[in-house]
Design an enzyme around this catalytic site. Structure first.
Site, PDB file in Angstrom:
ATOM      1  N   GLY A 123      48.721  36.866  58.978  1.00 37.58           N
ATOM      2  CA  GLY A 123      47.864  35.815  59.576  1.00 37.58           C
ATOM      3  C   GLY A 123      48.181  34.594  59.475  1.00 37.58           C
TER       4      GLY A 123
ATOM      5  N   GLU B 126      42.901  48.377  52.130  1.00 39.92           N
ATOM      6  CA  GLU B 126      44.707  48.216  52.649  1.00 39.92           C
ATOM      7  C   GLU B 126      45.078  47.760  50.990  1.00 39.92           C
ATOM      8  OE1 GLU B 126      43.578  43.319  54.446  1.00 39.92           O
ATOM      9  OE2 GLU B 126      45.231  43.876  53.692  1.00 39.92           O
TER      10      GLU B 126
ATOM     11  N   HIS C 245      48.852  42.156  57.916  1.00 42.79           N
ATOM     12  CA  HIS C 245      48.194  41.052  57.634  1.00 42.79           C
ATOM     13  C   HIS C 245      49.149  40.242  57.180  1.00 42.79           C
ATOM     14  CE1 HIS C 245      45.394  39.922  53.585  1.00 42.79           C
ATOM     15  NE2 HIS C 245      45.861  39.045  54.873  1.00 42.79           N
TER      16      HIS C 245
ATOM     17  N   PHE D  58      31.886  29.684  60.324  1.00 40.43           N
ATOM     18  CA  PHE D  58      32.610  28.571  61.227  1.00 40.43           C
ATOM     19  C   PHE D  58      33.602  27.159  59.819  1.00 40.43           C
ATOM     20  CE2 PHE D  58      32.435  25.079  64.977  1.00 40.43           C
ATOM     21  CZ  PHE D  58      32.847  26.013  65.441  1.00 40.43           C
TER      22      PHE D  58
ATOM     23  N   ARG E 173      39.343  39.154  56.071  1.00 36.53           N
ATOM     24  CA  ARG E 173      39.536  40.162  54.774  1.00 36.53           C
ATOM     25  C   ARG E 173      38.024  41.774  55.944  1.00 36.53           C
ATOM     26  NH1 ARG E 173      42.650  37.541  53.479  1.00 36.53           N
ATOM     27  NH2 ARG E 173      42.506  37.121  50.493  1.00 36.53           N
TER      28      ARG E 173
HETATM   29  C1  GLV Z   1      45.115  35.367  53.213  1.00 40.86           C
HETATM   30  O1  GLV Z   1      44.603  36.278  53.649  1.00 40.86           O
HETATM   31  C2  GLV Z   1      44.715  34.551  52.368  1.00 40.86           C
HETATM   32  O2  GLV Z   1      43.756  34.300  52.218  1.00 40.86           O
HETATM   33  O3  GLV Z   1      45.573  33.852  52.035  1.00 40.86           O
END
Ligand code: GLV
Length: 320
Positions: free
Chosen positions: A287, A267, A285, A154, A238
């Site tokens: 995000g 990965e 990946h 969180f 991850r």
């Molecule tokens: C992406 O996965 C990051 O850690 O920036």
């Protein structure tokens, strides 16, 4: 004389100019992965390293760089760097937090919606010419309203996910080694609980913890057996936090219903069986992959690098 810097992969073009003005830059490769031998060879005379989560910066690499002052990672996660060893050698390590929080939370919600409402499967169905008309039971999915979202970790991203989830009327429970402030819990309508309780109660489980020895395989066979068989699991953190083989088993045996993954245990390889499952949404990946965020990440990494090279305390210094 300008400091010598190794950049393992190109940054976005507009940020490259600003870096080139300030340092003597060596660009290692424009391929997705930098061969290890090349990294080892090129790091030896550098004072600065600007790298990415795909570069393993371990003891061997650090030992090859006697002049290295700073490792600026263009990512928030720093599990690719041996932090303790860098610290023992007096090398600063920085990351790029904050700037990618909202983009990663957006993608998490996209995965929640895509898995709960079977979007990718339905898209394939249309492309295959199978849509022959509205049907009462075509692609039935899970409604978000009233369901329980369990957030593991969180921190900034977990909280940003909670903020978005409220708009979908999800009930939020969370687990983190450090319980959030009661006022924040109230503001986000989030209830703290043990991990075990989270696995048992959540309809959707989303991982937002860093990868550390403590979180490696945090979710494996035992944890899947505690989950509801309608549970949806989302991982944008991850890969190795999830035991990917156990995930395949859980999906095959109906121990959980679906998964949305942006990261993988090894990965860029993906457990082959996941590739053929319709109830799994797989992303490469991405995000933080928005124009705005990736630009900000590049700028933050360059700023950290230059601050470290000047002997200043970098803005995003990672404390060990
Ligand atoms: C992406 O996965 C990051 O850690 O920036």
């Amino acid at each position: 004389m300008k400091p010598r810097v190794l950049l393992t992969h190109p940054l976005l073009p507009e940020v490259m100019d600003c870096l080139e003005k300030e340092v003597e830059l060596e660009l290692a490769t424009s391929e997705a992965l930098l061969p290890r031998e090349e990294l080892l060879a090129r790091i030896s005379d550098k004072q600065g390293l600007l790298c990415f989560l795909t570069d393993q910066i371990d003891r061997e690499v650090i030992d090859r760089a006697p002049e290295l002052k700073i490792i600026a990672n263009c990512a928030v996660g720093v599990n690719n760097i041996d932090l303790k060893y860098a610290r023992s050698r007096g090398i600063l390590v920085t990351n790029t937090p904050d700037v990618l929080t909202e983009a990663t939370a957006d993608l998490t919600l996209a995965l929640i919606l895509a898995t709960a409402r079977r979007l990718v499967e339905a898209d394939r169905f249309c492309r295959q010419g199978k849509f022959l008309g509205w049907q009462i039971d075509l692609f039935l999915g899970q409604e978000l309203t009233g369901r329980v979202l369990g957030i593991i970790g969180f921190g900034r991203i977990g909280r940003a996910v909670a903020r978005r989830a409220r708009a979908f009327n999800l009930k939020i429970i969370y687990h983190d080694p450090q319980r959030a402030d009661i006022l924040l819990e109230r503001e986000l309508g989030a209830e703290f609980c043990s991990l075990e309780e989270l696995f048992q109660r959540a309809d959707i489980i989303s991982i937002h913890a860093p990868l550390t020895p403590q979180t490696h395989h945090l979710i494996s066979r035992k944890e899947f057996s505690m989950m509801k068989n309608t549970a949806i699991l989302i991982n944008t953190a991850r890969g190795p936090i999830l035991d990917e083989k156990a995930l395949v088993e859980a999906l095959k045996n109906g121990k959980i219903q679906a998964a949305g993954l942006d990261v993988y245990e090894n990965e860029p390889s993906i457990e082959p069986e996941l590739l053929s499952m319709d109830n799994v949404v797989l992303l490469p990946h991405i995000g933080s992959a928005t124009f705005e965020t990736r630009r900000k990440m590049c700028l933050a990494a360059v700023k950290n690098l230059l601050q470290g090279l000047r002997g200043e305390r970098p803005e995003n210094l990672v404390e060990v």
